[in-house]
Write an enzyme that holds these catalytic residues in place. Sequence first.
Site, short mmCIF file in Angstrom:
data_model
loop_
_atom_site.label_atom_id
_atom_site.label_comp_id
_atom_site.label_asym_id
_atom_site.label_seq_id
_atom_site.Cartn_x
_atom_site.Cartn_y
_atom_site.Cartn_z
N ARG A 260 31.51 -15.59 51.85
CA ARG A 260 32.11 -14.26 52.02
C ARG A 260 31.83 -13.41 50.79
NH1 ARG A 260 38.60 -14.56 50.92
NH2 ARG A 260 38.52 -15.58 48.88
N TYR B 62 40.67 -14.25 32.40
CA TYR B 62 39.50 -13.93 33.21
C TYR B 62 38.44 -13.21 32.37
CZ TYR B 62 36.71 -11.82 36.96
OH TYR B 62 35.67 -11.42 37.78
N ASP C 113 31.97 -27.84 46.09
CA ASP C 113 33.30 -27.60 45.54
C ASP C 113 33.18 -27.55 44.03
OD1 ASP C 113 35.97 -27.34 45.04
OD2 ASP C 113 36.52 -29.38 45.62
#
Length: 256
Positions: free
Chosen positions: A22, A161, A69
Amino acid sequence: MQRHAPDFSLDGKVTLVTGASRGIGRACALACAAAGSDIILGVRNVAASADLVAELEGAGRKILAVELDIPNNAHIAQAVAAALTTFDRIDVLVNNVGVAPGNLAELVEEKDLDEILNVNIKGTFLMTQAVGRQMIKQNGGRIISISSQAATVALRGEAIYCMSKAAINHLTRCLAAEWARYNVTVNTVSPTFIHTDGTAPFLSDPANRQATLDHIPLGRIGETNDVVGAVVFLASPAASLITGANLLVDGGWSVA
């Protein structure tokens, strides 16, 4: 003197995109396929990516979806091995997987710190290392990591982040210096806020949206196509002399 147009084609190339199900990852897969590349889709759920596989195959490309993963190193090794069994080579790696649970620095919990550092830094390194080893063997390749404007500007509530993306940018410079002798280029693309499923909750708040637009001199939120153009360029022969670079796709945020 004869002049030739720059070559932006990925004909005959094999591109591995992580987090390809996505958002920016999906758009990168579609754009690289449109430019001529066969595609390896790194996804958490192979079955759920059947529609994307069908769409890419319908465009005439050879597609392999692999379970990935990140930062599980065993998953990374298995995915790369499966890719090489099918294609024998990986010409382009697009590191797209990343997480961003935000919070004010004094409120950050250790579990969130661990998640961001493990996925964004450790995961990006391990994925790049695994594919980089193959690119060294084949004496060539392009590695493109999706970073963020957060590596360049300070975002309130996103200290960890921002730190993780700054680390990716500097890792990119280090690897560019180490792997240039193997004809492997290593670059980053750093978007501003882009319309995706992940940013939709934040941008759907009018106050958040306006505050974001106030920082962007070009006056609009980005679209995935704004990002993938930079990715295809860096993957193409037209960018063969570019390595260690960070290409900002931020509408001017970082210079305003």
